[in-house]
Design a protein around this motif. Structure first.
Motif, mmCIF file in Angstrom:
data_model
loop_
_atom_site.group_PDB
_atom_site.id
_atom_site.type_symbol
_atom_site.label_atom_id
_atom_site.label_comp_id
_atom_site.label_asym_id
_atom_site.label_seq_id
_atom_site.Cartn_x
_atom_site.Cartn_y
_atom_site.Cartn_z
ATOM 1 N N LEU A 181 -3.217 10.236 -2.811
ATOM 2 C CA LEU A 181 -2.578 11.514 -3.125
ATOM 3 C C LEU A 181 -2.566 12.426 -1.899
ATOM 4 O O LEU A 181 -1.555 13.056 -1.592
ATOM 5 C CB LEU A 181 -3.304 12.188 -4.298
ATOM 6 C CG LEU A 181 -2.820 13.587 -4.687
ATOM 7 C CD1 LEU A 181 -1.337 13.570 -5.033
ATOM 8 C CD2 LEU A 181 -3.640 14.122 -5.861
ATOM 9 N N LEU A 182 -3.683 12.497 -1.186
ATOM 10 C CA LEU A 182 -3.700 13.300 0.042
ATOM 11 C C LEU A 182 -2.708 12.753 1.070
ATOM 12 O O LEU A 182 -2.048 13.510 1.781
ATOM 13 C CB LEU A 182 -5.113 13.317 0.634
ATOM 14 C CG LEU A 182 -6.177 14.090 -0.151
ATOM 15 C CD1 LEU A 182 -7.521 13.979 0.554
ATOM 16 C CD2 LEU A 182 -5.784 15.549 -0.327
ATOM 17 N N GLY A 183 -2.610 11.442 1.152
ATOM 18 C CA GLY A 183 -1.680 10.830 2.093
ATOM 19 C C GLY A 183 -0.224 11.056 1.746
ATOM 20 O O GLY A 183 0.656 10.892 2.600
ATOM 21 N N ARG A 184 0.048 11.447 0.493
ATOM 22 C CA ARG A 184 1.423 11.683 0.061
ATOM 23 C C ARG A 184 1.964 13.045 0.456
ATOM 24 O O ARG A 184 3.158 13.301 0.305
ATOM 25 C CB ARG A 184 1.522 11.597 -1.461
ATOM 26 C CG ARG A 184 1.302 10.241 -2.072
ATOM 27 C CD ARG A 184 2.455 9.312 -1.781
ATOM 28 N NE ARG A 184 2.216 8.523 -0.590
ATOM 29 C CZ ARG A 184 3.134 7.798 0.016
ATOM 30 N NH1 ARG A 184 4.364 7.791 -0.431
ATOM 31 N NH2 ARG A 184 2.851 7.101 1.068
ATOM 32 N N SER A 227 -9.626 2.859 1.747
ATOM 33 C CA SER A 227 -9.034 4.166 1.446
ATOM 34 C C SER A 227 -8.870 5.034 2.685
ATOM 35 O O SER A 227 -8.082 5.979 2.683
ATOM 36 C CB SER A 227 -9.907 4.908 0.426
ATOM 37 O OG SER A 227 -10.161 4.118 -0.715
ATOM 38 N N VAL A 228 -9.606 4.726 3.750
ATOM 39 C CA VAL A 228 -9.580 5.546 4.958
ATOM 40 C C VAL A 228 -8.186 5.568 5.581
ATOM 41 O O VAL A 228 -7.783 6.560 6.196
ATOM 42 C CB VAL A 228 -10.625 5.016 5.962
ATOM 43 C CG1 VAL A 228 -10.423 5.627 7.340
ATOM 44 C CG2 VAL A 228 -12.023 5.315 5.456
ATOM 45 N N TYR A 229 -7.448 4.495 5.400
ATOM 46 C CA TYR A 229 -6.110 4.395 5.978
ATOM 47 C C TYR A 229 -5.241 5.595 5.613
ATOM 48 O O TYR A 229 -4.539 6.157 6.459
ATOM 49 C CB TYR A 229 -5.465 3.092 5.494
ATOM 50 C CG TYR A 229 -3.974 3.030 5.660
ATOM 51 C CD1 TYR A 229 -3.393 2.916 6.913
ATOM 52 C CD2 TYR A 229 -3.139 3.078 4.553
ATOM 53 C CE1 TYR A 229 -2.022 2.857 7.066
ATOM 54 C CE2 TYR A 229 -1.770 3.019 4.687
ATOM 55 C CZ TYR A 229 -1.219 2.905 5.942
ATOM 56 O OH TYR A 229 0.137 2.845 6.087
ATOM 57 N N TYR A 230 -5.291 6.017 4.344
ATOM 58 C CA TYR A 230 -4.448 7.121 3.897
ATOM 59 C C TYR A 230 -4.890 8.442 4.518
ATOM 60 O O TYR A 230 -4.059 9.290 4.867
ATOM 61 C CB TYR A 230 -4.482 7.220 2.370
ATOM 62 C CG TYR A 230 -4.031 5.954 1.702
ATOM 63 C CD1 TYR A 230 -4.956 5.075 1.136
ATOM 64 C CD2 TYR A 230 -2.692 5.619 1.645
ATOM 65 C CE1 TYR A 230 -4.555 3.902 0.530
ATOM 66 C CE2 TYR A 230 -2.274 4.443 1.040
ATOM 67 C CZ TYR A 230 -3.210 3.587 0.482
ATOM 68 O OH TYR A 230 -2.800 2.434 -0.100
ATOM 69 N N LEU A 231 -6.197 8.601 4.676
ATOM 70 C CA LEU A 231 -6.698 9.838 5.281
ATOM 71 C C LEU A 231 -6.342 9.916 6.759
ATOM 72 O O LEU A 231 -5.898 10.955 7.248
ATOM 73 C CB LEU A 231 -8.213 9.919 5.088
ATOM 74 C CG LEU A 231 -8.697 9.891 3.623
ATOM 75 C CD1 LEU A 231 -10.211 9.874 3.566
ATOM 76 C CD2 LEU A 231 -8.142 11.080 2.855
ATOM 77 N N CYS A 252 -2.938 4.461 13.137
ATOM 78 C CA CYS A 252 -2.990 5.914 12.957
ATOM 79 C C CYS A 252 -3.871 6.591 14.007
ATOM 80 O O CYS A 252 -3.630 7.745 14.397
ATOM 81 C CB CYS A 252 -3.530 6.251 11.562
ATOM 82 S SG CYS A 252 -2.570 5.558 10.197
ATOM 83 N N PHE A 253 -4.881 5.894 14.475
ATOM 84 C CA PHE A 253 -5.913 6.507 15.301
ATOM 85 C C PHE A 253 -5.425 7.038 16.650
ATOM 86 O O PHE A 253 -5.887 8.088 17.106
ATOM 87 C CB PHE A 253 -7.053 5.511 15.510
ATOM 88 C CG PHE A 253 -8.275 6.119 16.143
ATOM 89 C CD1 PHE A 253 -9.067 7.017 15.432
ATOM 90 C CD2 PHE A 253 -8.623 5.822 17.446
ATOM 91 C CE1 PHE A 253 -10.185 7.590 16.012
ATOM 92 C CE2 PHE A 253 -9.742 6.384 18.030
ATOM 93 C CZ PHE A 253 -10.524 7.273 17.306
ATOM 94 N N PRO A 254 -4.478 6.358 17.358
ATOM 95 C CA PRO A 254 -4.070 6.863 18.682
ATOM 96 C C PRO A 254 -3.527 8.280 18.652
ATOM 97 O O PRO A 254 -3.682 9.015 19.634
ATOM 98 C CB PRO A 254 -2.974 5.868 19.102
ATOM 99 C CG PRO A 254 -3.283 4.632 18.354
ATOM 100 C CD PRO A 254 -3.850 5.068 17.055
ATOM 101 N N TYR A 255 -2.897 8.676 17.551
ATOM 102 C CA TYR A 255 -2.343 10.024 17.499
ATOM 103 C C TYR A 255 -3.444 11.084 17.535
ATOM 104 O O TYR A 255 -3.264 12.169 18.097
ATOM 105 C CB TYR A 255 -1.487 10.179 16.240
ATOM 106 C CG TYR A 255 -0.281 9.281 16.252
ATOM 107 C CD1 TYR A 255 -0.336 8.008 15.681
ATOM 108 C CD2 TYR A 255 0.903 9.682 16.850
ATOM 109 C CE1 TYR A 255 0.761 7.172 15.708
ATOM 110 C CE2 TYR A 255 2.017 8.855 16.876
ATOM 111 C CZ TYR A 255 1.933 7.600 16.305
ATOM 112 O OH TYR A 255 3.021 6.772 16.329
ATOM 113 N N GLU A 295 0.809 -1.213 0.000
ATOM 114 C CA GLU A 295 0.000 0.000 0.000
ATOM 115 C C GLU A 295 0.853 1.278 0.000
ATOM 116 O O GLU A 295 0.416 2.323 -0.393
ATOM 117 C CB GLU A 295 -0.918 -0.003 1.226
ATOM 118 C CG GLU A 295 -2.094 -0.976 1.109
ATOM 119 C CD GLU A 295 -3.023 -0.624 -0.026
ATOM 120 O OE1 GLU A 295 -3.328 -1.518 -0.822
ATOM 121 O OE2 GLU A 295 -3.420 0.537 -0.147
ATOM 122 N N GLU A 296 2.097 1.164 0.476
ATOM 123 C CA GLU A 296 2.972 2.320 0.522
ATOM 124 C C GLU A 296 4.222 2.037 -0.282
ATOM 125 O O GLU A 296 4.699 0.906 -0.340
ATOM 126 C CB GLU A 296 3.353 2.621 1.975
ATOM 127 C CG GLU A 296 2.166 3.000 2.845
ATOM 128 C CD GLU A 296 1.585 4.354 2.496
ATOM 129 O OE1 GLU A 296 0.430 4.590 2.837
ATOM 130 O OE2 GLU A 296 2.283 5.166 1.860
#
Length: 929
Positions: A271-274, A337-341, A407-410, A178-179
């Protein structure tokens, strides 16, 4: 130029010579091909006839320069086109298609098509084409971004994507993941990347095309957004680039164009995640500590400041927040897709403490909404209902679940609290599923113990309050109505979430590398009376016991529970803490299976109940023995002497039943294995001798009985398997270095003699062909022989000559095998035998010891014992070579003893090894016939 060969040589010097004078001479000589139109025909001749790539490169690049820098007649250009199109050289094809791209639309189409082929071809080439690749791809990209015609869109985008995906640094990026990290494009691309029209052309392509073409335009933008920061001339150029990216992505959010297509949607999220890909090391902070996180966040500071100060940031961040919330609510459509956001938002919030300047980040306004939206959307997914299918329910998709929760804990740490809503409680299964989500979220929060910019004490207090709720939940879920729901998937998912919480909590706050946290346990003491990690560990063990008792039908929960228990038992500190728990002491002291079996009379010992219990016990003991290193002494003291008679009783009553004897013997093989030097008894301790006595009793009991049994159809399963395990037991015990075997002979103890005698009888009962036919039997047999010849060669030499020759002959078979481990073991055995012969017979005046006298007798009765092996190998090697090479190989063999003295010292052995290496090289050079 006198000949084509001379020209090719000159071209090679031009591209390869390290001598600057020589290169300059070649360049001046060959310059005429690119500046004088009279040499066009010569270039065409070179393309048709040259054999080296350097000459072809010269011709193609010269034609390219001729076409682009001179006003040639149309007919001449067509002639060049025809000439290039007939060439099979990749360099000529490249030059041809670059040239004709300036002429006609049709030829440009051909250029794009072949350009894709060119990229694939170059990706397989070595470093010798690196400079050509760098220069060529940038030219391709510059030209292709100018084309907007309908037919060219597909080809141009495809080729641009391949250009941007080219692996310039040989990192072999896994595109299936994915990355894919930072894009390392060459510095020569800087002008193109800093040119605003480069980004804009791909945003334009996205605007004017439909899927799947629009997705490729987004893929190109993803790679452009991932370029290394050092590529840009300065921070101003980088900021300008980011501003253009921000404007383009904002326009897509405002119009929503193309986002109804799932592939476009997913790629846009990437793209947003980049936007901040260069600083993803922030996630390593949880592993390497707060110091690294501080350094990484300082790097992030520059980038977040750039974003905040870009004109239109406030509109952009609001649109991204709204887009994120819509994506979270569209959980069934956008789950992947939520992962990148979430990754984008988590990386933004980790930089806030280091943000300088007056421009607001606006994250305080949007992050709480996103946090709440994530939790609410997970509850909604439960409320909507799922079939009990592992492929549909997000709680069963471990990888996707972990990616989102990492990602969520942050986000939660950013606002120092989690807003969790319970929703409708009318259905127990729905409640349990919602609780599972809450526990997973709390587990993810507890996993990240430290976060820069926040008070550590306040975090520990928050973790204590969240953890207290999970611990209180356990009392509820294992009592009342919930205690009857262990067969329900929703209950199983909830308990697996609790196990995940325990795993993360243990790493942060229990033993091992975790520091004792006064604030956390002080708060837990106020809430639940748990004032230290020992009490908390007792709660975890209690839950483990409950799961093992109640979840006998759920393999997933049992596996997860045992994994947690293994983590606790394997940890240095937690392993010691477990031994202090009353629960563990009770379990160890009350192994009821042992008590039941030991109390069973002999007349009742051959029942199915005893058989099953004995098999299970032996498998459990083997697993425990495999897991013990530092705690081996505890296991030994528990088993010896109280429980060892049960092993002997079991092997005696069930010799004819491999289902029982195999796990029993395998346990003993593990029990006597001195791995990691765990069998380090005190120097005055007799435990090593006592252990070997038990080994001897067991092997004698099994061997004497199994030899008397008739052969069965499956002789390997019925006899050979137990025998090779016995060989393994004895080899490990003999080589374990925890027994002084001289004690047995000194005190007249026959434990060693009896064990070796019965082992020898078992080896002689198996035909050599069978030993070599069964791989595990082969390995155990030769490992046993290696130990005998190394430490107990006297036993071998005192055998009768026939038996002695049979064993030595089996070593020859092992030497000739293909398994290098076995051949090495056999070689070591032969080396020990030969060394004994040399030291006691060859160099001695006369053999004096009984073993030496026996060896001399064996040699007399079989005088070809030692030279036979070498002669056979020499004859076999010579027979495998051509006849005309025999003389040469014989000379090589004769050189084996050159300058080798009659001594076994290390220097003399090294000299022989050198000679042997030369012989080996000689044989390898000739090769097989």
């Amino acid at each position: 130029m006198e000949s084509l060969a001379q020209l090719e040589a000159l071209c090679e010097r031009l591209y390869n010579s390290q001598d600057s004078v020589e290169r300059a001479h070649a360049e001046n000589t060959l310059k005429c091909f690119s500046v004088n139109t009279d040499y066009i025909s010569q270039c065409q001749f070179i393309l048709d006839n040259a054999l080296t790539p350097y000459a072809l490169m010269l011709a193609s690049s010269s034609l390219l320069k001729q076409v682009t820098e001179h006003s040639l007649a149309l007919q001449l250009r067509l002639d060049i086109s025809n000439s290039c199109s007939q060439s099979t050289c990749v360099f000529a094809i490249y030059a041809f298609h670059v040239c004709v791209s300036l002429i006609t639309y049709v030829l440009v189409l051909m250029f794009c098509s072949v350009g894709n082929y060119l990229i694939n071809y170059l990706a397989k080439r070595g470093p010798e084409l690196q400079s050509f690749v760098t220069a060529s791809l940038i030219q391709l990209l510059c030209r292709l971004t100018k084309f907007v015609a309908s037919r060219l869109q597909e080809l141009a985008l495809s080729l641009c994507l391949k250009c941007l995906s080219f692996d310039f640094v040989g990192t072999s990026i896994d595109e299936s993941s994915e990355e894919f990290g930072t894009v390392q494009i060459p510095s020569a691309w800087r002008p193109v990347l800093e040119d605003p029209s480069t980004l804009q052309i791909f945003f334009d392509y996205y605007a004017i095309t439909e899927a799947p073409l629009s997705k490729e335009a987004l893929e190109c933008l993803v790679r452009l957004a991932s370029v290394r920061r050092s590529l840009f001339t300065n921070d101003a150029a980088r900021s300008k680039f980011l501003a253009h990216l921000m404007t383009g992505t904002k326009e897509i959010l405002q119009t929503g164009q193309g986002l109804a297509d799932h592939d476009n949607y997913h790629e846009y999220c990437r793209l947003l995640g980049r936007f901040r890909v260069n600083y993803q090391l922030v996630f390593m902070a949880s592993t390497f500590g707060s110091q690294l996180q501080t350094v990484v966040c300082l790097l992030d500071l520059i980038h977040l400041s750039e974003l905040v100060n870009v004109e239109g940031y406030s509109d952009w961040i609001q649109l991204v927040a709204e887009f994120t919330l819509k994506s979270l609510q569209s959980w069934q459509w956008a789950s992947s897709s939520v992962y990148y956001l979430l990754g984008l938002w988590s990386r933004l919030v980790t930089s806030v403490p280091y943000l300088k300047g007056d421009a607001p980040s606006l994250l305080d306004e949007f992050v709480p909404k996103i946090t709440e939206g994530f939790i609410t959307s997970r509850f909604n997914s439960v409320q909507a209902g799922f079939p009990d299918d592992l492929s549909d329910n997000p709680l069963d998709n471990v990888e996707l679940l972990q990616d989102q929760l990492d990602c969520f804990p942050y986000l939660c740490r950013f606002q120092e609290r989690a807003r969790m809503q319970t929703g409708d409680k009318s259905e127990i299964s729905v409640i349990e599923a919602k609780l599972a989500w809450i526990v997973h979220i709390i587990a993810a929060i507890v996993k990240i113990k430290q976060c820069t910019g926040c008070s550590l004490e306040s975090q520990e207090v928050l973790d204590a309050e969240l953890s207290a709720r999970v611990l209180q939940l356990i009392n509820v879920t294992d009592s009342g109505l919930h205690s009857q729901r262990y067969c329900e998937l929703s209950k199983q998912r909830l308990d697996r979430a609790i196990l995940t919480f325990f795993q993360h909590f243990r790493k942060s706050y229990v033993g091992d590398q975790a520091m004792h946290s006064s604030k956390l346990y002080a708060r837990l003491s106020e809430l639940l009376g748990l004032h230290d990690h020992l009490l908390l560990l007792n709660v975890i063990v209690g839950k483990i016991a409950t799961n093992l008792k109640c979840y006998t039908e759920s393999q997933e929960v049992i596996d997860h529970t045992l994994s947690l228990f293994l983590e606790l038992a394997s940890g240095y500190m937690t392993g010691k803490l477990l031994l202090k728990l009353d629960t563990i002491k009770f379990i160890v002291a009350n192994h009821t299976v042992f008590i039941s079996l030991e109390s069973t009379p002999d007349s009742m010992f051959r029942t199915d109940a005893v058989k099953c219990a004995l098999i299970g016990l032996m498998r459990d003991l083997r697993g425990i023995a495999m897991a013990t290193n530092r705690t081996y002494g505890l296991l030994f003291d528990w088993l010896y002497p109280a429980h060892m008679p049960l092993l002997l009783k079991g092997i005696s009553h069930w010799t004819d039943t491999p289902e029982v004897t195999t796990p029993l013997l395998k346990f003993m093989a593990e029990f006597v294995l001195n791995k990691a030097q765990r069998l380090t008894f005190d120097s005055s301790s007799p435990n090593g001798i006592l252990l070997f006595r038990e080994v001897s009793k067991l092997i004698v009991a099994y061997g004497s009985r199994v030899l008397s049994l008739p052969n069965a159809a499956d002789i390997y399963a019925y006899k050979y398997k137990g025998m090779w395990i016995c060989f393994t037991i004895l080899a490990r015990a003999l080589a374990g270095n925890y027994v002084n075997f001289g004690v047995f002979e000194l005190y007249g103890d026959r434990a060693l003699s009896d064990a070796l005698d019965i082992a020898l009888k078992m080896t002689l009962s198996i035909p050599l062909a069978d030993i070599l036919a069964f791989r595990k039997l082969t390995k155990a047999y030769f490992a046993f022989l290696e130990v005998l010849f190394s430490s107990h060669i006297t036993f071998i030499l005192n055998l009768n000559t026939n038996t002695f020759m049979h064993i030595v002959g089996s070593l020859e078979s092992g030497l000739k095998g293909l398994d290098t481990n076995i051949s090495s073991q056999c070689a070591a055995a032969v080396d020990n035998l030969a060394a004994f012969y040399f030291n006691n017979i060859t160099m001695g005046e006369a053999p004096t010891s009984p073993a030496a006298i026996n060896l001399a007798r064996h040699i007399v009765e079989c005088p070809t014992l030692f030279p036979e092996v070498f002669s056979d190998l020499k004859a076999q090697i010579l027979a495998s070579q051509p006849v005309d090479q025999h003389q040469r190989l014989s000379v090589c063999f004769d050189k084996l003893m050159a300058d080798v003295a009659r001594s076994l010292d290390s220097k003399n052995r090294d000299k022989f090894t050198q000679n042997l290496t030369e012989v080996q090289h000689g044989v390898s050079f000739v090769g097989p016939a």
